[in-house]
Design an enzyme around this catalytic site. Structure first.
Site, PDB file in Angstrom:
ATOM      1  N   GLU A  92      29.242  27.645   6.435  1.00 47.69           N
ATOM      2  CA  GLU A  92      29.006  28.417   7.591  1.00 47.69           C
ATOM      3  C   GLU A  92      27.739  29.077   7.199  1.00 47.69           C
ATOM      4  OE1 GLU A  92      32.440  30.549   9.145  1.00 47.69           O
ATOM      5  OE2 GLU A  92      31.073  31.827  10.205  1.00 47.69           O
ATOM      6  N   CYS A 144      33.465  31.359   4.218  1.00 47.02           N
ATOM      7  CA  CYS A 144      32.981  32.316   3.225  1.00 47.02           C
ATOM      8  C   CYS A 144      33.359  31.877   1.707  1.00 47.02           C
ATOM      9  CB  CYS A 144      33.757  33.723   3.213  1.00 47.02           C
ATOM     10  SG  CYS A 144      33.169  34.660   4.747  1.00 47.02           S
TER      11      CYS A 144
END
Lengths: 506, 765
Positions: free
Chosen positions: A396, A362
Site C-alpha cells: 500500500e 503496513c
C-alpha cells in the site's frame, strides 16, 4: 548559540514574525521560526542543518524546543536545548511559507501550522480564520471569522486547550492550531478534496495509510512517547502514536513483550506478567523455520492484540492511520524464538480484501531488528502468501523512505535472481516477459517495470526493448545475495487463503 | 545504421525481452538515449519525503556502490537494548512446541483483571494485609470491577457492595482508596485505555481517538454514486427476504399445529365413536366440566378451536384471493342451510330422517372439520369440498360467521327457536302429503313457511315410503289426525330398530282409520291449475320404490317458485314421464349393482351419505339416484324452459309469459350434485321446439348454500365430487353439461344460455 537570560512565561506568545526583544535586546524563538540547529551526524560529526521550531516547552525553568530538521525525516525531530540553536541565523516565520516550493524549503510540510500558532497567539484564542485568509489577517489583524464556530471542530478547540494543564506550553500551544486547522480543514480548502471522496469529515475506510496529510495537526506531527520498553529492548519512537494520553507524559512506557499491553510502570508490568501467560503472539503459527515463525492474527477476532500492535507500530510508521478499527486486517507477526518465547521482530498487516491489489498494508521491522535482513524476510513472506493466493500484489502506498529502500532492494534481488538464472533453451538468447516475471514473483507488473528501470536494465536496442545486465549489477547482486542468508522457505508455510468476500463481514 | 526515432514503442509487458549481458553489446551506449522512452514509474512515496536528504543519499549510495554503506543508511533514533532485569521480569522457560502453535478460539479470554497493581497500590495492599486478608490479585479484581462498573458517574459504596463479593470491611477500605485514587487521577479511568470515539462525532479529529468503528456505510468505489443506492436496495432486499423467511417459519408452525389439531380431533371423534357418543352428550358434558374447571380460560375444545383456526385461515386467505362474490347475493345463515347435511347422515343411519332438535354436537360441528378423515370419507369429501369452495370465494364475505373467543355456541337447532325444531309441535308433524302435480303421494312431509313466505316441504324418510308412493291420491281424502310421535321424531332416537314395514293394507287401514294425517291439495285438477303461485309442488316420479331410501332432507328447501310458468301439455308430460321412467330404470340398475357391492358398509356413513344423496332423484323416481345430467335431460324432455336465476333476480326470457295453464313442474328438491351444478349458476334456457309452451321457470334461489361458490371451475369440481358421492362415478359434472346440451339439441332447439357467476341452492317457490 544564544541562550535566553530571562525565560518568559511559556504560555505567553508573541506575534508572528516578531522576534521580541527581551530586555537586553535578544530575540525570542517561537514556533515557526527556522534556524540552524546542531545535530550529530552518523559519523558523529557536528552538523548545523536548518530546522523549524515546532513547539516550545519549559521544563524546570529551562526552555526546550521541538525541532524538525528540514529535509530530514520526521523521525529525527527532537527536543533540543537552546544552546543548540544558531540564533544568529534565525528566520522568522514567513507568511508565504505555506508550501515548500514557495519559500524554497522543500521537505517541510505543505502547511505550516506553526504560523497558525503564532498568529493565534497574536490575534486571540478564538481566531478561527480560514487558512486561505491567514496571509491577509496576518497583517491586517482581521477579527476572527465568525462562520467557523458552527464547524464540528470548533467545540474541540476549547476542550483541547483546557485539557493539557500540566504547565508546559508544549501541549497548549500545538493543540490550538491543530484544532484550528481541523476546523479549517472541514470548512474550507479541504472541502473539495474530501467531498470528492464522498466522505466529508472522515478519512476513507480502506487501507491503513494516509496520504492526505491535511488532517495532520501539530499534535500528530510530534512524537508523544519518549521511550518504550519492550522485552529486552528500549525503543525510541519515531512518530506520534495515540496511546492513552495519560501515558504520554511517562518517561518510559512499558509494554508486555507478548501481548503488547501498555503499562505505566515496571511494577504494573510485573503484575501484568503474573497474569499474562502468552509467550507468543495470540494467533496461529503458519510458518516456522529455525527460530523464525510467523503468526496470523485476525484483526476482528483478536482486537486487543491487533490494537496494541497497531499502537506500537504507529510509533515507527509515519503514514499509518489508526482512525478505524482493525477488523478488515490480518496481521502477520514475525517472531524469533528463544527460551523465553516467541519475540516479536516485525510484522505486516494485510487487508482481507484489497480492491487495489495490495498484499501489504503496513510493514515494520522493530528498530532493534532493523538492518539485519528481517525486513526483506517480511517482504518475501508477503509475496509467498500472494503466491499461494495466486495473485500479484503490491504494498500500500505511500511508501516510507525505508519502505522504498527495502522494497526496491527486494524487488531488485528477486528480479535479478530470475534474470541471472535464465537459461537459453537452444542456444538462443534467453528471454522473458514482464508478465512472466510478475507471475513468478507475485510482484505486481508496475513494480517489476519500475525496478527494471531503477536498475537501468531496460534498454532500447535495434528496434526492440532488451534487458541488459551490467557487470556492476551482477557483482552487486551476487554480493548482496551472499549476505542474504535469511530466506523464506515456502515448504515451511502452512497457509490456506480464505475467501473473505464470502464471509459477510471480514 | 540510421538513428532510431526518438520515440520508441511502449513497453509491452507481454512481449518477451531478450536478456543480454552488457559486455555482449558493445554498441549499447549508442542507443542509450532511447531509454527515455519508457516513462519513469512513480516511487510510491510522498513527494516531499522523496526529497529527504538521507533517502537521496542512500539511494545514490546504492546506485553508486550497488549496496548501502554503513554511513549511508538512513539514520533512525537509537535506543539501548539489553534490559538488565529482563530475565527476572519474564521468568521461566518456554519450550517451543513441536507442532505449529494453533490458538483455540476463545482461549484468549481469560478472567484476569485488566487492572494492574502499581507501587502505590502495593503499599496500600501491604498495609491492608495487616488488618485483613487480601491478595494483590484480589485487589486488582476489586479495582477492575469498580472501574468497569463506573461510567461517567463513579460507583457508590452501595453499588460497590453489590459489585464486589468481598466482606464489607474490605470493600469499604478498597472503595475509599479507589475513590481517592480516582479523584487524583486526571484520566477517565485507572485502567489506561485508548480514547474512544464520541457518539456525537465531536471526536472526528481528535488524534488520540483511535480504532473508530467503521460505519455501516459500504465501501463504495470512488465516483460510483449508484453503489450506495444499490447497496441500500440490497439491504432492503435482505430485510424483506428475512421477513419472508420469518413468515414461512410461522406458516410452518401453524401448519404443524393444524396437523396436531387434526390428529386430536380425529382422536376425539374416534373416542366418541367408540363411546357411541352420537348425540354429543358426552361431549357436552366434557365441555361443561371444562368450563367449570377453567372458567377463565376459554380455550375452546376441538370443534370450536378447529373452527377458530379455520377462521384464521379465512383472514389470511382474504388478503390474497380476489373477491368474486357477487355483492347482491343474500346468503342464508349457515346454520340454516346446514341442516340438510346434518340430516343426511343421520337420516341414513336411522333410515328415518328425523327432523327434530339436534344434539349439542351435530353435523354442523362436524362440518367444521375441514380435514378429511378416513372414516367419514364421502361425507367429509363433500364437506371439505364445500369448505374449499368457501375458502375460494368466501361466500359469506363480511357476513361470514365468525366465532368469538370466549363464546359458547350451541349447535343449530338446539337453541334455535324455529318452531319446527320442536318435535312436539303438532303444526310441524310429518304427515302424509299428496301433491297436486304430479298428482301423487310423496310420503311423509311437513309444511312450513320459509323465507319470503315460501312454503317448504320437509320430507321425512320412512320405511313405508314405497307404500306411500303407491297410494292413490284420489283414493282417500280422509284428513285424519295422526299420532305424530311415531314417525316424526325419528332423528332424536336415531333408531334403526323400526318395526318392519307393514303391508299396504295395513297402512291403508291406518290411514283410513284416521290415524295418520294426509294432506292433499284441495283441488286436484290435472292440467287446469294455471296458478303459478301454487305452492308445494313436488314432482315425484313413480319409479321403482324399492330402492328409495333417503331423500327427505334435500327437499327441505322446496317451495313454490315465484315464477312457476312452466307449462306442459298433458301428452307431453306423459311422454316424458315414460322416458324418464326408462332412464331411471337404467340408473337404478347401476346403483343397485353398486349398492350390492357396498352392502356391508351400508350402515356406515359412506353408505348413508350415498343414500342420502339419492334424494336428489326423489323428485323423479323414488329410488333412482339421478345425476345432474339426467336431471337436466329430463327437464329438457319436459320442454321446460328452465331458468335458474341468481337469487331470483335473473331476468326471465322474453317468452316467459305465464301463459300455459299447466302447472310448472320444477324439481323441487335437488340432490347435492344437482345443487352444486346449478350452484354454478348455470342458467339453462331450454325452449321447447314444439313451441307449445314457452315458459320460464325462474328458480328463485335465495338460499345459497355456503358450499356453492362463484367460481365455475371449482364448482364443477364440486359437482364432480358430488356426483361421485352419488355413486355415479362415470359421469362427471362437466360431461353432464355436455349431455344436457346434446340432448337438448336432439330433442328440440334448446339454448344453453349464459353462465352466471354466482349461485344458488334452489328454492323453488
Amino acid at each position: 548559540p544564544v541562550t535566553h537570560n530571562a525565560p518568559l512565561p511559556p504560555c505567553k506568545r508573541r506575534g508572528p514574525g516578531r522576534v521580541r526583544s527581551v530586555g537586553d535586546g535578544r530575540l525570542e524563538v517561537i514556533e515557526g521560526c527556522r534556524l540552524p540547529v546542531l545535530r550529530k551526524n552518523q559519523e558523529n560529526e557536528d552538523e548545523w542543518p536548518l530546522a523549524e521550531i515546532l513547539s516550545v516547552k519549559e521544563v524546570a525553568s529551562r526552555k526546550l524546543y521541538y525541532v524538525h530538521y528540514i529535509d530530514f525525516n520526521k523521525r529525527l525531530d527532537e527536543w533540543v536545548t537552546p544552546d543548540r540553536l544558531d540564533l544568529k541565523k534565525l528566520q522568522l516565520p514567513k507568511k508565504e511559507a505555506k508550501t515548500p516550493t514557495k519559500n524554497g524549503l522543500p521537505g517541510s510540510r505543505p502547511s505550516s501550522p506553526e504560523r497558525d500558532v503564532v498568529r493565534a497567539g497574536r490575534e486571540g484564542e478564538s481566531q478561527m480564520s480560514k487558512r486561505k485568509a491567514e496571509s491577509v489577517s496576518l497583517t491586517t489583524q482581521v477579527p476572527p471569522v465568525t462562520s467557523v464556530p458552527s464547524l464540528p471542530g470548533s467545540t474541540e478547540v476549547t476542550q483541547a486547550s483546557v485539557y493539557p494543564s500540566n504547565g508546559t506550553s508544549r501541549r497548549l500551544i500545538p493543540s490550538q492550531p491543530g484544532r484550528k486547522r481541523k476546523a479549517n480543514c472541514v470548512g474550507t480548502d479541504e472541502d473539495s478534496q474530501d467531498s470528492s471522496d464522498g466522505i466529508p469529515s472522515a478519512p476513507r475506510m480502506t487501507g491503513s495509510l494516509v496520504s492526505d496529510r491535511s488532517h495532520d495537526d501539530i499534535i500528530t506531527r510530534m512524537k508523544n512517547i519518549d521511550c518504550i520498553e519492550l522485552g529486552r529492548h528500549r525503543l525510541k519512537p519515531w512518530y506520534f502514536s495515540p496511546y492513552p494520553q495519560e501515558l504520554t507524559a511517562l518517561p518510559i512506557l512499558y509494554l508486555c513483550e507478548f501481548c503488547l499491553k501498555y503499562l505505566k510502570s515496571l511494577k504494573c508490568l510485573q503484575r501484568h506478567l503474573t497474569k499474562c501467560n502468552l509467550r507468543h503472539p495470540p494467533g496461529n503459527e503458519i510458518y516456522r523455520k529455525g527460530t523464525i515463525s510467523f503468526f496470523e492474527i485476525d484483526g476482528r477476532k483478536n482486537k486487543t492484540y491487533s490494537q496494541n500492535l497497531c499502537l506500537l507500530a504507529k510509533c515507527f510508521l509515519d503514514h499509518k492511520t489508526l482512525y478505524y478499527d482493525t477488523d478488515p486486517f490480518l496481521f502477520y507477526v514475525m517472531t524469533e524464538y528463544d527460551s523465553k518465547g516467541f519475540h516479536i521482530v516485525g510484522y505486516f498487516s494485510k487487508e482481507k480484501e484489497s480492491t487495489e491489489d495490495y498484499n501489504v498494508a503496513c510493514i515494520l521491522t522493530l528498530p532493534p531488528y532493523q538492518r539485519r535482513g528481517y525486513g526483506k524476510l517480511l517482504i518475501e513472506f508477503s509475496y509467498e502468501l500472494s503466491k499461494v493466493e495466486g495473485k500479484t500484489g503490491t504494498p500500500e502506498k505511500p511508501l516510507s523512505d525505508l519502505g522504498l529502500l527495502s522494497y526496491r532492494s527486494y524487488w531488485s534481488q528477486t528480479i535479478l535472481e530470475i534474470l541471472m538464472d535464465l537459461k537459453s533453451d537452444n542456444g538462443e538468447r534467453p528471454q522473458i516477459t514482464i508478465n512472466e516475471i510478475s507471475e513468478i514473483t507475485s510482484v505486481k507488473k508496475e513494480d517489476v517495470i519500475s525496478t527494471l528501470q531503477y536498475l537501468n536494465l531496460i534498454n532500447y536496442y535495434k528496434g526492440q526493448y532488451i534487458l541488459t545486465l551490467s557487470e556492476d549489477i551482477v557483482e552487486g547482486h551476487e554480493r548482496a545475495m551472499h549476505k542474504r542468508h535469511l530466506r523464506i522457505d515456502p515448504k515451511c508455510l502452512h497457509f490456506t487463503p480464505k475467501d473473505w468476500s464470502k464471509r459477510g463481514k471480514w | 545504421m540510421s538513428k532510431l526515432s526518438f520515440r520508441a514503442r511502449a513497453l509491452d509487458a507481454s512481449k518477451p525481452l531478450p536478456v543480454f549481458r552488457c559486455e555482449d553489446l558493445p554498441d549499447l551506449n549508442e542507443y542509450a538515449s532511447i531509454n527515455r522512452a519508457v516513462p519513469q514509474m512513480p516511487t510510491g512515496m510522498e513527494k516531499e519525503e522523496e526529497s529527504e536528504h538521507h533517502l537521496q543519499r542512500a539511494i545514490s549510495a546504492q546506485q553508486v556502490y550497488g549496496e548501502k554503506r554503513d554511513n549511508m543508511v538512513i539514520p533512525v533514533p537509537e535506543a539501548e537494548s539489553n534490559i538488565s532485569y529482563y530475565d527476572s521480569l519474564y521468568p521461566g522457560e518456554f519450550r517451543m512446541p513441536k507442532q505449529l502453535i494453533h490458538i483455540q478460539p476463545f482461549s484468549l479470554d481469560t478472567e484476569q483483571p485488566d487492572y494492574d497493581l502499581d507501587s502505590d497500590d502495593e503499599a496500600f495492599v501491604n498495609k491492608l494485609r495487616k488488618k485483613m486478608e487480601i491478595t494483590p490479585l484480589q485487589f486488582e479484581e476489586m479495582i477492575d470491577r469498580l472501574e468497569k462498573g463506573s461510567g461517567q458517574q463513579l460507583v457508590t459504596l452501595q453499588e460497590a457492595k453489590l459489585l464486589l463479593k468481598e466482606d464489607d470491611d474490605l470493600i469499604r477500605e478498597v472503595f475509599d482508596y479507589w475513590t481517592r485514587k480516582r479523584k487524583a487521577c486526571k484520566s477517565a479511568s485507572l485502567i489506561p485505555v485508548v480514547k474512544q470515539e464520541k457518539r456525537d462525532g465531536s471526536s472526528t479529529n481528535d488524534p488520540y481517538v483511535a480504532f473508530r468503528r467503521r460505519t455501516e456505510k459500504m465501501q463504495t468505489r470512488k465516483n460510483r454514486k449508484n453503489d450506495e443506492a444499490s447497496y441500500e436496495k440490497m439491504l432492503k432486499l435482505r430485510r424483506d427476504l428475512s421477513r419472508a423467511v420469518t413468515i414461512l417459519e410461522m406458516i410452518k408452525r401453524r401448519e404443524k399445529s393444524k396437523r396436531e389439531l387434526l390428529h386430536l380431533t380425529l382422536e376425539i371423534v374416534e373416542k366418541r365413536y367408540s363411546m357411541a357418543d352420537f348425540g354429543g352428550e358426552v361431549m357436552a358434558e366434557v365441555l361443561a366440566q371444562r368450563a367449570l374447571i377453567k372458567p377463565t380460560y376459554t380455550m375452546p375444545l376441538i370443534p370450536l378451536s378447529s373452527n377458530q383456526f379455520r377462521h384464521q385461515d379465512h383472514l389470511e386467505l382474504k388478503d390474497f384471493k380476489p373477491k368474486v362474490r357477487a355483492p347482491f347475493l343474500v346468503r342464508t345463515k349457515r346454520k340454516y342451510e346446514k341442516k340438510p347435511k346434518v340430516l343426511q347422515p343421520s337420516s341414513s343411519v336411522s333410515q328415518q330422517s328425523g327432523h327434530s332438535s339436534l344434539p349439542a354436537f351435530n353435523a354442523k360441528d362436524l362440518n367444521q372439520y375441514d380435514f378429511p378423515s378416513s372414516d367419514e370419507e364421502p361425507f367429509s369429501q363433500m364437506l371439505s369440498g364445500s369448505s374449499e369452495a368457501e375458502e375460494d370465494s368466501d361466500p359469506d364475505g363480511p357476513f361470514a360467521f365468525r366465532r368469538k373467543a370466549g363464546c359458547q355456541y350451541y349447535a343449530p337447532g338446539q337453541g334455535s327457536n324455529w318452531p319446527w325444531c320442536d318435535p312436539g309441535d303438532p303444526r310441524y308433524r310429518y304427515s302424509l302429503t299428496t301433491l297436486t302435480v304430479p298428482h301423487r303421494c310423496v310420503g311423509l312431509a311437513r309444511r312450513r313457511v320459509g323465507r319470503g313466505g315460501r312454503f317448504l316441504l320437509d320430507r321425512a324418510h320412512s320405511d313405508l315410503d314405497n307404500v306411500f308412493y303407491g297410494l292413490d291420491p284420489e283414493m282417500h281424502s280422509l284428513p285424519a289426525q295422526s299420532p305424530n310421535g311415531k314417525l316424526a321424531s325419528t332423528s332424536e332416537s336415531n333408531t334403526s330398530d323400526r318395526p318392519a314395514p307393514p303391508d299396504l293394507g295395513h297402512i291403508l287401514l291406518n290411514i283410513k282409520s284416521c290415524r295418520w294425517r294426509h294432506f292433499r291439495p284441495r283441488t286436484l285438477p290435472r292440467d287446469s291449475d294455471s296458478s303459478g303461485l301454487y305452492r308445494g309442488l313436488t314432482r315425484v316420479s313413480m319409479a321403482n320404490p324399492r330402492t328409495q331410501t333417503g331423500g327427505s332432507t334435500s327437499q327441505s328447501r322446496t317451495g313454490p317458485g315465484p315464477a312457476p310458468a312452466a307449462a306442459l301439455t298433458a301428452e307431453q308430460y306423459q311422454q316424458h314421464q315414460e322416458q324418464l321412467a326408462l332412464m331411471q330404470k337404467q340408473q337404478l340398475e347401476q346403483i343397485q349393482q353398486q349398492q350390492a357391492g357396498n352392502a356391508p358398509a351400508a350402515l356406515t356413513t359412506q353408505g348413508l351419505v350415498s343414500k342420502t344423496l339419492d334424494s336428489a332423484s326423489a323428485q323423479f323416481a323414488a329410488s333412482a339416484l339421478v345425476t345432474t345430467e339426467e336431471l337436466l335431460a329430463i327437464k329438457a324432455k319436459e320442454e321446460i324452459v328452465l331458468g335458474i336465476g341468481v337469487n331470483g333476480v335473473f331476468p326471465p326470457a322474453p317468452s316467459a309469459a305465464n301463459s300455459s295453464g299447466m302447472t310448472a313442474q320444477t324439481p323441487s328438491g335437488h340432490g347435492a350434485a344437482a345443487q352444486v351444478l346449478m350452484g354454478n349458476s348455470v342458467r339453462l334456457g331450454m325452449s321447447s321446439a314444439g313451441g307449445t309452451v314457452n315458459s320460464i321457470t325462474t328458480l328463485n334461489a335465495r338460499h345459497i348454500p355456503r358450499t356453492l361458490t362463484a367460481v365455475p371451475p371449482s364448482a364443477l369440481k364440486l359437482a364432480a365430487a358430488a356426483t361421485a358421492n352419488c355413486q355415479v362415478p362415470k359421469v362427471t359434472a362437466a360431461s353432464s353439461l355436455d349431455m344436457v346440451v346434446r340432448e337438448n339439441h336432439d330433442q328440440e332447439t334448446t339454448a344453453l344460455n349464459s353462465i352466471a357467476d354466482s349461485t344458488v341452492a334452489m328454492e323453488v317457490t
